[in-house]
Design a protein around this motif. Structure first.
Motif: not given
Lengths: 112, 115
Positions: B109, B46, B90, B86, B34-36, B92, B65
Motif C-alpha cells: 500500500g 476503486l 491505497y 482522500d 485498486w482499493y482504498r 493494489c 480519480f
C-alpha cells in the motif's frame, strides 16, 4: 450489490484461548467468501477462501471458517490462539469478476 | 518471487496538489485492482483492469480519480486536486485472472496524507 458486516471491531483474547470472528454478508447472487489477515506493518494476505464444495474450510495455521448459506455467515474460528495471531482480520465477498467487498475489519489482540 | 510492489510507501502532500501512485503487479498477472482503506474502515474497491479490456471504473469516488495501465504491466492511480478526505491507504492487488479461484495478491500500500 453485495456487502459484508463484521460484527466485532476489537477482540481481545488470552493466549491458548479460542477465538471466533463473526462475518455476515449480503448478496443477490452466488458468492465466494474470503478471510484476509493483515499482520502489524505488513500487507494483506489471504488466510482462507470458500468457493464451493465443503462448507468448512481450513487454513494452514489452524484457522477454520464455515460457510452457512441460510444464515449468510462465514465466521472464522481458531480453537487456541498464539501471540503471533495478533493482527487485523478482514472478511470479504467477491462477485463474478473477482471484485472484493470487504468488511471493516476485526482487530485481534492476543495477550499472554 | 517478487510480489506486488507499490510506490511510494508514504506520501504527504498539500490539499489541492495532484498525486500519482504506482503499482507493479506480479509478472504474468492479467488482472489488477485498486482499493482504498480509510482509517478504521474496510477496503473500498476503486477500479480494476483485466488484460486489454476496458477497465471497470465503477468504484472511483469522483472524477478527480483516474487510473491507467499499459497492457499487463504497471498501473498508476492519479488523484487530482487532492482533498483531505482522500487521506487513506491505497492498496493494489493483482491476480492471474478474474475467476474467484485466482486469489488476489496485495501490495503493502501507499499511505497518503493530505495536509
Amino acid at each position: 450489490a453485495q456487502s459484508v458486516t463484521q460484527l466485532d471491531s476489537q477482540v481481545p483474547v488470552f493466549e491458548e484461548a479460542p477465538v471466533e470472528l463473526r462475518c455476515n454478508y449480503s448478496s443477490s447472487v452466488s458468492v465466494y467468501l474470503f478471510w484476509y489477515v493483515q499482520y502489524p506493518n505488513q500487507g494483506l494476505q489471504l488466510l482462507l477462501k470458500y468457493l464451493s464444495g465443503s462448507t468448512l474450510v481450513e487454513s494452514i495455521n489452524g484457522f477454520e471458517a464455515e460457510f452457512n448459506k441460510s444464515q449468510t455467515s462465514f465466521h472464522l474460528r481458531k480453537p487456541s490462539v498464539h501471540i503471533s495471531d495478533t493482527a487485523e482480520y478482514f472478511c470479504a465477498v467477491s462477485d463474478i469478476w473477482n471484485k472484493l467487498s470487504f468488511g471493516a475489519g476485526t482487530t485481534v489482540t492476543v495477550r499472554a | 518471487g517478487a510480489g506486488v510492489s507499490q510506490s511510494p510507501s508514504n506520501k504527504v502532500t498539500e490539499k489541492g496538489k495532484d498525486v500519482e501512485l504506482r503499482c507493479d503487479p506480479i509478472s504474468g498477472h492479467t488482472a489488477l485492482y485498486w482499493y482504498r482503506q480509510r482509517l478504521g474502515q474496510g477496503l473500498e474497491f476503486l477500479i480494476y483492469f483485466q488484460g486489454n479490456s476496458a477497465p471497470d471504473k465503477s468504484g472511483l469516488p469522483s472524477d478527480r480519480f483516474s487510473a491507467e495501465r499499459t497492457g499487463e504491466s504497471v498501473s498508476t492511480l492519479t488523484i487530482q486536486r487532492t482533498q483531505q478526505e482522500d487521506s487513506a491507504v491505497y492498496l493494489c492487488a493483482s491476480s492471474s485472472g478474474t475467476l474467484s479461484n485466482q486469489p488476489q495478491h496485495f501490495g503493502d500500500g501507499t499511505r497518503l496524507s493530505i495536509l
